[in-house]
Design an enzyme around this catalytic site. Structure first.
Site, PDB file in Angstrom:
ATOM      1  N   SER A  60     -85.576  10.323  73.772  1.00  0.00           N
ATOM      2  CA  SER A  60     -86.172   9.128  74.371  1.00  0.00           C
ATOM      3  C   SER A  60     -85.142   8.003  74.458  1.00  0.00           C
ATOM      4  CB  SER A  60     -87.348   8.647  73.527  1.00  0.00           C
ATOM      5  OG  SER A  60     -88.302   9.661  73.364  1.00  0.00           O
TER       6      SER A  60
HETATM    7  N1  SAH Z   1     -87.977  12.406  69.242  1.00  0.00           N
HETATM    8  C1  SAH Z   1     -87.069  13.205  69.980  1.00  0.00           C
HETATM    9  C2  SAH Z   1     -87.472  13.306  71.431  1.00  0.00           C
HETATM   10  C3  SAH Z   1     -87.942  14.633  71.682  1.00  0.00           C
HETATM   11  S1  SAH Z   1     -88.616  14.991  73.284  1.00  0.00           S
HETATM   12  C4  SAH Z   1     -85.630  12.745  69.845  1.00  0.00           C
HETATM   13  O1  SAH Z   1     -85.387  11.702  69.259  1.00  0.00           O
HETATM   14  O2  SAH Z   1     -84.768  13.457  70.300  1.00  0.00           O
HETATM   15  C5  SAH Z   1     -90.118  15.778  72.769  1.00  0.00           C
HETATM   16  C6  SAH Z   1     -89.978  16.962  71.876  1.00  0.00           C
HETATM   17  O3  SAH Z   1     -91.303  17.468  71.633  1.00  0.00           O
HETATM   18  C7  SAH Z   1     -89.178  18.111  72.448  1.00  0.00           C
HETATM   19  O4  SAH Z   1     -88.137  18.437  71.586  1.00  0.00           O
HETATM   20  C8  SAH Z   1     -90.203  19.254  72.534  1.00  0.00           C
HETATM   21  O5  SAH Z   1     -89.635  20.531  72.288  1.00  0.00           O
HETATM   22  C9  SAH Z   1     -91.199  18.856  71.463  1.00  0.00           C
HETATM   23  N2  SAH Z   1     -92.525  19.477  71.590  1.00  0.00           N
HETATM   24  C10 SAH Z   1     -93.221  19.747  72.711  1.00  0.00           C
HETATM   25  N3  SAH Z   1     -94.385  20.333  72.419  1.00  0.00           N
HETATM   26  C11 SAH Z   1     -94.448  20.447  71.073  1.00  0.00           C
HETATM   27  C12 SAH Z   1     -95.400  20.994  70.144  1.00  0.00           C
HETATM   28  N4  SAH Z   1     -96.534  21.544  70.546  1.00  0.00           N
HETATM   29  N5  SAH Z   1     -95.105  20.928  68.829  1.00  0.00           N
HETATM   30  C13 SAH Z   1     -93.938  20.369  68.395  1.00  0.00           C
HETATM   31  N6  SAH Z   1     -93.002  19.850  69.229  1.00  0.00           N
HETATM   32  C14 SAH Z   1     -93.251  19.887  70.543  1.00  0.00           C
END
Ligand code: SAH
Length: 207
Positions: A60
């Protein structure tokens, strides 16, 4: 001062127009975002925008991480559940505010979870707990949480996450299938959610 440090403190200064909580700005000024992004994206680490991190996922934008941290109103010692570890950057910012040993994060993609663990370790946030799995189920072993947030968009707050948040605790997530809204909800003593809408956002979908 090293160039990365200078760029990072400038970024925190720019966010001051959107975020007033100085502890949040200090957290942004502390976490080395360039260590969390892929090497070929490092030059962009301190521009305020999302970046690709592999497996079709994105880290993000710093302002979104800061806004979410401010809305969560985090204090040292709060037990926090994060869904969507990604590269671990957001978890590290949360760790600055509550203490790394109080952060639990669930990531769907095992490869991202592994990498995030390594990065958190080498950047000094090794006490953050990361597990690969389906975040919709939460992480019941460490419940109840004072704060629960999602970094991926869900149609609605998943039931297990509401259950694992304490009464009086706060949930925060991008909600909606097409158009997403950032929703903050306080869990009432009767288990219902008292919601506030914090505007339109764009996140990757929950799997
Ligand atoms: N907070 C993160 C941003 C990640 S983007 C950072 O600082 O980099 C959102 C993330 O949610 C992705 O890595 C994706 O793989 C994860 N995601 C999507 N669906 C999910 C689920 N059902 N359970 C856990 N993680 C999930």
């Amino acid at each position: 001062m090293a160039d990365w440090d200078r760029q990072r403190s400038r970024l925190a200064d720019r966010l001051r127009s959107r975020v007033s909580d100085e502890t949040v700005l200090a957290a942004i000024a502390s976490v080395p975002r360039h260590r969390f992004v892929p090497t070929d994206r490092r030059h962009d680490a301190y521009t305020d925008r999302p970046l690709p991190i592999g497996s079709g996922q994105t880290i993000s934008a710093p302002h979104m991480v800061a806004i979410m941290a401010e809305l969560l109103d985090l204090s040292p010692g709060d037990q926090v559940l994060e869904i969507g570890t990604g590269c671990g950057y957001h978890a590290a910012v949360t760790a600055e505010l509550v203490g790394p040993e109080n952060v639990y994060s669930v990531e769907y993609h095992a490869s991202l979870a592994d990498e995030a663990c390594d990065t958190l370790e080498v950047t000094g946030y090794g006490d953050v707990s990361v597990r690969a799995g389906d975040g919709k189920q939460g992480w019941s072993e460490h419940a109840p949480y004072d704060r629960t947030y999602l970094t991926c968009a869900a149609p609605e707050f998943p039931g297990p996450l509401v259950d694992q948040t304490r009464d009086g605790g706060v949930l925060l997530a991008p909600l909606g299938d097409g158009q997403q809204r950032l929703i903050r909800a306080e869990k009432q003593a009767d288990g219902t959610l008292n919601r506030a809408d914090h505007g339109g956002v764009r996140f990757v979908p929950l799997q």
